[in-house]
Design an enzyme around this catalytic site. Structure first.
Site, PDB file in Angstrom:
ATOM      1  N   HIS A  71       0.818  -1.227   0.000  1.00  0.00           N
ATOM      2  CA  HIS A  71       0.000   0.000   0.000  1.00  0.00           C
ATOM      3  C   HIS A  71       0.845   1.268   0.000  1.00  0.00           C
ATOM      4  CE1 HIS A  71       0.524  -0.399   4.449  1.00  0.00           C
ATOM      5  NE2 HIS A  71       0.515   0.911   4.405  1.00  0.00           N
ATOM      6  N   ASP A  87       0.159  -7.692   1.172  1.00  0.00           N
ATOM      7  CA  ASP A  87       0.596  -6.315   1.416  1.00  0.00           C
ATOM      8  C   ASP A  87       2.126  -6.219   1.394  1.00  0.00           C
ATOM      9  OD1 ASP A  87       0.172  -3.598   1.721  1.00  0.00           O
ATOM     10  OD2 ASP A  87       0.256  -3.669   3.903  1.00  0.00           O
ATOM     11  N   SER A 144       4.888   1.911   8.007  1.00  0.00           N
ATOM     12  CA  SER A 144       4.531   0.855   7.062  1.00  0.00           C
ATOM     13  C   SER A 144       5.707   0.522   6.159  1.00  0.00           C
ATOM     14  CB  SER A 144       3.333   1.283   6.210  1.00  0.00           C
ATOM     15  OG  SER A 144       2.167   1.329   6.965  1.00  0.00           O
TER      16      SER A 144
END
Length: 320
Positions: free
Chosen positions: A66, A96, A176
């Protein structure tokens, strides 16, 4: 018999030992963690940020899918002040995970661990670049294993990242794609989401995800099947556990409308115990079985519904 003369460590000594482990891990991992700047439009203001972790000396990095989902360009900067442009190699929204390659041939790769060996309560260290603060280090413990994380792709389709690690190590926007490391400074997870106060989630690094990363490096994509459920490990009733010779299965917590699981008749509360001849005890087992060869093939799915064992036919679809 314990040695009665042995002196238990003081609280300060215990804290000092904890700090030494965390600082040692940080010192060894920080050179392998990059701060990513992502440009999504023509303007430099149209962008985002995240983290990445060096996998190979010749420039391959892993990050969260993402983070790079809508990137037109990206760069990676390191704690020593060096900065390199990135080329997107490939991404896999289901896990992901994404792979990019820095235009450099002399990076410091992180040692790879095995998240399948983790235990709840084990010390972990999260390293990334939250809120634009590069090289940030937090620590905590593994709070849970085998979780499912609901996500959405750019087309609005719901997907589930399976078998994620839950930790209380503080994660914030920008973490992230960063590293979750064990006490030996080995990569055992890629930080992916903040699910709430004191609740961070990371994609595990194990044989399944290493195969995904290898496919991304080799082909730029991963062909895989999906069922369309969110689930987690649940203990079996003792009588059924004795009958089947196993202690747990995967409880169906949610079924995505229009998915292969919905077409097969799976329901929330069903306990999946096998697919074909393969035993299923955790979400990662399902993910490992959804390989390219399974796409479009009818598979018998054995579930426990109430006190009845049922066999349902499911046809995994290709994840687009």
């Amino acid at each position: 018999m314990p040695d009665a003369t042995a002196v238990a460590p003081t609280e300060r000594e215990a804290l000092d030992a904890y700090s030494q482990i965390v600082s040692s891990v940080a010192e060894r991992v920080l050179p392998s963690v990059a701060s990513l700047r992502v440009r999504m439009g023509a303007s430099t203001r149209d962008g985002g940020a995240g983290s990445g972790v060096v996998l190979t000396r010749d420039g391959y990095l892993v990050t969260s899918a993402h983070v790079l989902a809508q990137a037109r360009a990206a760069s990676a900067s390191f704690i020593d002040g060096t900065e390199y442009e990135l080329d997107l190699v490939g991404a896999d929204p289901l896990s992901d995970l994404a792979v990019a390659r820095a235009r450099s041939a002399n990076l410091e790769p992180i040692p790879i661990g095995d998240a399948d060996a983790l235990r709840v309560g084990q010390l972990v260290v999260a390293i990334g670049n939250p809120m634009g603060f590069s090289g940030s280090v937090t620590s905590g413990v593994v709070s849970g294993l085998g979780r499912s994380l609901a996500t959405a792709d750019g087309n609005g389709h719901r997907r589930f990242v399976e078998d994620v690690i839950q930790t209380d190590a503080a994660l914030n926007p920008g973490n992230s794609g960063g590293a979750l490391a064990d006490w030996q400074a080995r990569l055992i997870g890629v930080n992916t989401a903040v699910a709430g106060m004191g609740l961070g989630l990371a994609v595990p690094i194990n044989s399944t995800t290493q195969a995904i990363l290898a496919a991304l490096m080799r082909n730029g994509r991963v062909r895989r099947g999906f069922l369309g459920i969110a689930g987690g490990t649940r203990a079996m009733p003792p009588s059924m556990a004795e009958r089947l010779g196993r202690k747990a299965g995967v409880e169906v917590q949610e079924v995505v409308g229009g998915s292969p699981a919905a077409a097969a008749g799976l329901q929330g509360g069903d306990l999946i115990v096998s697919i074909g001849e393969a035993t299923v005890t955790k979400s990662g087992d399902l993910q490992r079985l959804m390989v390219e060869a399974r796409i479009g093939s009818k598979l018998p799915l054995t579930v426990l519904r109430g006190d009845q064992l049922l066999t349902l036919d499911v046809v995994p679809a290709e994840l687009n």
